[in-house]
Design a protein around this motif. Structure first.
Motif, PDB file in Angstrom:
ATOM      1  N   SER A   1       5.602   6.624  -0.571  1.00 17.01           N
ATOM      2  CA  SER A   1       6.377   5.533   0.017  1.00 17.01           C
ATOM      3  C   SER A   1       5.674   4.228  -0.303  1.00 17.01           C
ATOM      4  N   GLY A   2       6.435   3.149  -0.326  1.00 13.61           N
ATOM      5  CA  GLY A   2       5.848   1.867  -0.685  1.00 13.61           C
ATOM      6  C   GLY A   2       6.241   1.472  -2.092  1.00 13.61           C
TER       7      GLY A   2
ATOM      8  N   GLY B   1     -12.289   7.550  -7.796  1.00  7.13           N
ATOM      9  CA  GLY B   1     -11.429   6.583  -8.461  1.00  7.13           C
ATOM     10  C   GLY B   1     -10.044   6.450  -7.866  1.00  7.13           C
ATOM     11  N   TYR B   2      -9.735   7.266  -6.882  1.00  5.92           N
ATOM     12  CA  TYR B   2      -8.420   7.250  -6.242  1.00  5.92           C
ATOM     13  C   TYR B   2      -8.554   6.639  -4.854  1.00  5.92           C
ATOM     14  N   HIS B   3      -7.668   5.687  -4.522  1.00  7.58           N
ATOM     15  CA  HIS B   3      -7.835   4.921  -3.289  1.00  7.58           C
ATOM     16  C   HIS B   3      -6.954   5.381  -2.147  1.00  7.58           C
ATOM     17  N   THR B   4      -5.964   6.190  -2.439  1.00 12.06           N
ATOM     18  CA  THR B   4      -5.047   6.629  -1.382  1.00 12.06           C
ATOM     19  C   THR B   4      -4.849   8.129  -1.513  1.00 12.06           C
ATOM     20  N   TRP B   5      -4.917   8.818  -0.367  1.00  9.82           N
ATOM     21  CA  TRP B   5      -4.836  10.275  -0.358  1.00  9.82           C
ATOM     22  C   TRP B   5      -3.789  10.743   0.641  1.00  9.82           C
ATOM     23  N   GLY B   6      -3.164  11.869   0.308  1.00  6.64           N
ATOM     24  CA  GLY B   6      -2.290  12.519   1.247  1.00  6.64           C
ATOM     25  C   GLY B   6      -3.092  13.384   2.209  1.00  6.64           C
TER      26      GLY B   6
ATOM     27  N   GLN C   1       0.844  -1.180   0.000  1.00 10.25           N
ATOM     28  CA  GLN C   1       0.000   0.000   0.000  1.00 10.25           C
ATOM     29  C   GLN C   1       0.886   1.240   0.000  1.00 10.25           C
ATOM     30  N   VAL C   2       0.583   2.179  -0.858  1.00  7.62           N
ATOM     31  CA  VAL C   2       1.357   3.406  -0.956  1.00  7.62           C
ATOM     32  C   VAL C   2       0.873   4.424   0.064  1.00  7.62           C
ATOM     33  N   GLN C   3       1.793   5.216   0.569  1.00 10.85           N
ATOM     34  CA  GLN C   3       1.458   6.351   1.423  1.00 10.85           C
ATOM     35  C   GLN C   3       1.965   7.617   0.767  1.00 10.85           C
ATOM     36  N   LEU C   4       1.207   8.712   0.935  1.00  9.41           N
ATOM     37  CA  LEU C   4       1.503   9.946   0.224  1.00  9.41           C
ATOM     38  C   LEU C   4       1.694  11.099   1.189  1.00  9.41           C
ATOM     39  N   ALA C   5       2.633  11.981   0.886  1.00  8.81           N
ATOM     40  CA  ALA C   5       2.876  13.158   1.710  1.00  8.81           C
ATOM     41  C   ALA C   5       3.144  14.352   0.810  1.00  8.81           C
ATOM     42  N   GLU C   6       2.283  15.378   0.899  1.00  6.65           N
ATOM     43  CA  GLU C   6       2.435  16.578   0.100  1.00  6.65           C
ATOM     44  C   GLU C   6       3.308  17.601   0.827  1.00  6.65           C
ATOM     45  N   SER C   7       3.949  18.444   0.040  1.00  6.33           N
ATOM     46  CA  SER C   7       4.711  19.560   0.578  1.00  6.33           C
ATOM     47  C   SER C   7       4.773  20.649  -0.479  1.00  6.33           C
ATOM     48  N   GLY C   8       5.209  21.834  -0.054  1.00  5.65           N
ATOM     49  CA  GLY C   8       5.421  22.917  -0.995  1.00  5.65           C
ATOM     50  C   GLY C   8       4.369  24.005  -0.986  1.00  5.65           C
ATOM     51  N   GLY C   9       3.326  23.830  -0.189  1.00  9.37           N
ATOM     52  CA  GLY C   9       2.312  24.865  -0.117  1.00  9.37           C
ATOM     53  C   GLY C   9       2.826  26.098   0.603  1.00  9.37           C
ATOM     54  N   GLY C  10       2.035  27.150   0.572  1.00  8.15           N
ATOM     55  CA  GLY C  10       2.422  28.376   1.247  1.00  8.15           C
ATOM     56  C   GLY C  10       1.582  29.542   0.824  1.00  8.15           C
ATOM     57  N   LEU C  11       2.047  30.728   1.180  1.00  8.75           N
ATOM     58  CA  LEU C  11       1.377  31.978   0.851  1.00  8.75           C
ATOM     59  C   LEU C  11       2.134  32.661  -0.279  1.00  8.75           C
ATOM     60  N   VAL C  12       1.415  33.057  -1.311  1.00  8.41           N
ATOM     61  CA  VAL C  12       2.039  33.701  -2.462  1.00  8.41           C
ATOM     62  C   VAL C  12       1.103  34.795  -2.973  1.00  8.41           C
TER      63      VAL C  12
END
Length: 122
Positions: free
Chosen positions: A25-26, A108-113, A1-12
């Protein structure tokens, strides 16, 4: 099973750029289509962009076409969303998701960050 981690957000500021990353990962990352969705306060989650496992097919929502670019680095298990010419209406929590087939429907997507906040000021 895959695990997801987002980054890079912010104020612009409006007109600026951000690059979101989603690290997986996975195993079997290359077998997954990857999608980006966003959800603004009080609104439903909406499709932004998606890419097949090979990167050979890409989809964009009309609202971001020409401004956003999705890509993936399968060697690093990462998918990216380059966002240019940002507008205040792009403000939302951005989520990456993994699925078996490229599509614009969230079901349709089974894994979410967990999501990353993007705020665009006017």
């Amino acid at each position: 099973q895959v695990q997801l981690a987002e980054s890079g957000g912010g104020l612009v500021q409006a007109g600026g750029s951000l690059r979101l990353s989603c690290a997986a990962s996975g195993r079997r990352f290359t077998t997954y289509a990857m999608g980006w969705f966003r959800q603004a306060p009080g609104k439903e989650r909406e499709f932004v962009s998606a890419i097949t496992g090979s990167g050979g097919r890409i989809m964009y929502a009309d609202s971001v076409k020409g401004r956003y670019t999705i890509s993936r680095d399968n060697a690093k298990g990462t998918v990216f969303l380059q966002m240019n010419s940002l507008k205040p209406e792009d403000t939302a929590v951005y989520y990456c998701a993994a699925g078996l087939l490229i599509q614009s429907g969230a079901s349709g997507y089974h894994t979410w960050g967990q999501g990353t906040q993007v705020t665009v000021s006017s």
